[in-house]
Design a protein around this motif. Structure first.
Motif, PDB file in Angstrom:
ATOM      1  N   SER A 180       0.844  -1.190   0.000  1.00  0.00           N
ATOM      2  CA  SER A 180       0.000   0.000   0.000  1.00  0.00           C
ATOM      3  C   SER A 180       0.880   1.241   0.000  1.00  0.00           C
ATOM      4  N   SER A 181       0.458   2.279  -0.711  1.00  0.00           N
ATOM      5  CA  SER A 181       1.245   3.513  -0.749  1.00  0.00           C
ATOM      6  C   SER A 181       1.037   4.329   0.516  1.00  0.00           C
ATOM      7  N   SER A 182      -0.183   4.824   0.700  1.00  0.00           N
ATOM      8  CA  SER A 182      -0.441   5.671   1.866  1.00  0.00           C
ATOM      9  C   SER A 182      -1.403   5.031   2.856  1.00  0.00           C
ATOM     10  N   SER A 215      12.543  -9.112   9.802  1.00  0.00           N
ATOM     11  CA  SER A 215      13.289  -8.008   9.210  1.00  0.00           C
ATOM     12  C   SER A 215      12.354  -6.814   9.044  1.00  0.00           C
ATOM     13  N   TYR A 216      12.750  -5.668   9.622  1.00  0.00           N
ATOM     14  CA  TYR A 216      11.967  -4.433   9.484  1.00  0.00           C
ATOM     15  C   TYR A 216      12.917  -3.285   9.185  1.00  0.00           C
ATOM     16  N   ARG A 217      12.571  -2.486   8.173  1.00  0.00           N
ATOM     17  CA  ARG A 217      13.387  -1.328   7.803  1.00  0.00           C
ATOM     18  C   ARG A 217      12.483  -0.169   7.437  1.00  0.00           C
ATOM     19  N   SER A 218      12.802   1.030   7.945  1.00  0.00           N
ATOM     20  CA  SER A 218      12.001   2.218   7.674  1.00  0.00           C
ATOM     21  C   SER A 218      12.902   3.441   7.656  1.00  0.00           C
ATOM     22  N   SER A 219      12.484   4.478   6.937  1.00  0.00           N
ATOM     23  CA  SER A 219      13.241   5.727   6.931  1.00  0.00           C
ATOM     24  C   SER A 219      13.031   6.506   8.219  1.00  0.00           C
ATOM     25  N   VAL A 260       9.101  -6.515   6.600  1.00  0.00           N
ATOM     26  CA  VAL A 260       8.307  -5.290   6.515  1.00  0.00           C
ATOM     27  C   VAL A 260       9.225  -4.134   6.123  1.00  0.00           C
ATOM     28  N   LYS A 261       8.782  -3.378   5.103  1.00  0.00           N
ATOM     29  CA  LYS A 261       9.510  -2.183   4.683  1.00  0.00           C
ATOM     30  C   LYS A 261       8.528  -1.024   4.585  1.00  0.00           C
ATOM     31  N   THR A 262       8.899   0.115   5.186  1.00  0.00           N
ATOM     32  CA  THR A 262       8.071   1.312   5.091  1.00  0.00           C
ATOM     33  C   THR A 262       8.969   2.526   4.903  1.00  0.00           C
ATOM     34  N   SER A 263       8.380   3.621   4.422  1.00  0.00           N
ATOM     35  CA  SER A 263       9.123   4.881   4.359  1.00  0.00           C
ATOM     36  C   SER A 263       9.005   5.621   5.686  1.00  0.00           C
ATOM     37  N   SER A 264       7.765   5.919   6.065  1.00  0.00           N
ATOM     38  CA  SER A 264       7.567   6.632   7.331  1.00  0.00           C
ATOM     39  C   SER A 264       6.585   5.910   8.247  1.00  0.00           C
ATOM     40  N   ALA A 321       5.187  -7.084   3.839  1.00  0.00           N
ATOM     41  CA  ALA A 321       4.390  -5.859   3.713  1.00  0.00           C
ATOM     42  C   ALA A 321       5.292  -4.704   3.298  1.00  0.00           C
ATOM     43  N   ASN A 322       4.822  -3.906   2.327  1.00  0.00           N
ATOM     44  CA  ASN A 322       5.539  -2.711   1.861  1.00  0.00           C
ATOM     45  C   ASN A 322       4.567  -1.539   1.840  1.00  0.00           C
ATOM     46  N   THR A 323       4.923  -0.449   2.509  1.00  0.00           N
ATOM     47  CA  THR A 323       4.102   0.753   2.474  1.00  0.00           C
ATOM     48  C   THR A 323       4.998   1.979   2.373  1.00  0.00           C
ATOM     49  N   SER A 324       4.396   3.097   1.940  1.00  0.00           N
ATOM     50  CA  SER A 324       5.133   4.360   1.923  1.00  0.00           C
ATOM     51  C   SER A 324       4.958   5.072   3.261  1.00  0.00           C
ATOM     52  N   SER A 325       3.722   5.524   3.513  1.00  0.00           N
ATOM     53  CA  SER A 325       3.478   6.246   4.762  1.00  0.00           C
ATOM     54  C   SER A 325       2.519   5.501   5.684  1.00  0.00           C
ATOM     55  N   GLY A 326       2.030   4.364   5.271  1.00  0.00           N
ATOM     56  CA  GLY A 326       1.089   3.624   6.088  1.00  0.00           C
ATOM     57  C   GLY A 326       1.761   2.769   7.142  1.00  0.00           C
ATOM     58  N   ASP A 327       1.099   2.615   8.292  1.00  0.00           N
ATOM     59  CA  ASP A 327       1.596   1.746   9.348  1.00  0.00           C
ATOM     60  C   ASP A 327       1.308   0.290   9.010  1.00  0.00           C
ATOM     61  N   VAL A 328       2.108  -0.614   9.577  1.00  0.00           N
ATOM     62  CA  VAL A 328       1.937  -2.049   9.370  1.00  0.00           C
ATOM     63  C   VAL A 328       1.768  -2.723  10.732  1.00  0.00           C
ATOM     64  N   THR A 329       0.722  -3.539  10.859  1.00  0.00           N
ATOM     65  CA  THR A 329       0.485  -4.301  12.082  1.00  0.00           C
ATOM     66  C   THR A 329       0.202  -5.753  11.736  1.00  0.00           C
ATOM     67  N   PHE A 330       0.982  -6.648  12.304  1.00  0.00           N
ATOM     68  CA  PHE A 330       0.742  -8.087  12.208  1.00  0.00           C
ATOM     69  C   PHE A 330       0.497  -8.606  13.626  1.00  0.00           C
TER      70      PHE A 330
END
Length: 300
Positions: free
Chosen positions: A213-215, A252-256, A290-294, A231-240
């Motif tokens: 998801s993007s946002s 593995s989790y990485r975010s800006s 999981v990868k996210t931007s913010s 899971a890959n998102t730009s600005s959206g939060d991720v919950t498992f």
């Protein structure tokens, strides 16, 4: 002089717009909404798959009580002659197509459109595939047994509940939400994608899930960890989250700029920094990536 010219031009524009609105209102009154009700039935044993292609008509799949697959189009349309509607069975595939021929002229927001709904009743029968393609309609699928389900919508929400599946579930929505409830397929692969909509799930049991998801946010609750989760998102939060706490996985989790909130016990961390986490639990049977931007990441 210039002022007079502008006044004349404005009067012409307003007069033309008024004439057009009056014309459309006249046409609208001439073509008042009329009831539409069309129903077709097919022997379920002869159908292996269902393919639905519409533009703006709501689509609903529900469990039928007879031994037939029943397709019902109902509601109201201002000019039914502008529609092209086909329901046919060919080589074990039930094809349903509804499209509206585009006309000329402008349309104004306060002139309401048509109101149609397509309902497909499927008895307790496992289908090989179900394919759904729509533009801005809402799609809901309940009580289905299918090997491969594909659903695509531009701006409409897609809701799936009480689904028994074996192979693949592919859902794509541009700006609509994707909602899953009680989806069971311990050997199945699930791919969920949306641009600005949310992805939400509850009571999932699948072999592999990929969510993008993007946002929008990704918030999915699993009965237990039965395969890889991505899971890959730009600005959206991720919950498992899990009803039964997983005992074996690589994390593995990485975010800006996002933060992590990991609440599972027994994880051995190789790295746990502000915006990055790497760790494992047990013999690392499955992967949670999981990868996210913010966006933030929550695991519990």
């Amino acid at each position: 002089m210039k002022k007079a010219v502008w006044i004349v031009l404005l009067a012409l524009i307003l007069g033309g717009a008024g004439t057009l609105i009056s014309f459309q209102n006249t046409k609208s009154s001439e073509n008042e909404k009329r009831e539409v009700h069309k129903q077709e039935a097919f022997t379920a044993g002869e159908i292996q798959g269902i393919n639905v292609d519409t533009s703006t008509t709501g689509i609903q799949f529900i469990k039928g009580e007879s031994n037939q697959i029943q397709v019902t189009l109902s509601g109201y349309a201002r000019n039914w002659k502008k529609y092209s509607y086909q329901v046919e069975e060919m080589d074990g595939e039930l094809r349903v197509k509804l499209e509206k021929n585009k006309g000329l002229g402008l349309s104004f927001g306060f002139i309401r459109g048509d109101d149609l709904k397509l309902i497909v009743e499927v008895p307790r029968k496992k289908l090989e595939f179900v394919k759904i393609n729509t533009s801005s309609s809402e799609v809901s699928l309940h009580e289905l047994q299918v090997n491969h389900l594909i659903a695509s919508s531009s701006s409409g929400d897609i809701e799936v509940s009480n689904l028994q599946m074996e192979e693949k579930l592919n859902i794509h929505s541009s700006s609509g939400d994707v909602m899953l409830k009680n989806v069971n397929g311990s050997d199945a692969e699930v791919e969920l994608e949306t641009s600005s909509g949310d992805i939400e799930g509850n009571g999932l049991l699948v072999h592999e899930m990929k969510a993008e998801s993007s946002s929008g946010k990704v918030d999915v609750s699993h009965k237990r960890l039965a395969g890889n989760l991505t899971a890959n998102t730009s600005s959206g939060d991720v919950t498992f989250s899990f009803e039964e706490e997983p005992t074996s996985f690589m994390l593995s989790y990485r975010s800006s700029s996002g933060d992590e909130h990991i609440q599972l016990d027994g994880i051995h961390y190789e790295r746990r920094e502000e915006h990055e986490v790497k760790g494992h639990k047990g013999d690392q049977t499955y992967q949670i990536v999981v990868k996210t931007s913010s966006g933030d990441f929550t695991l519990d």
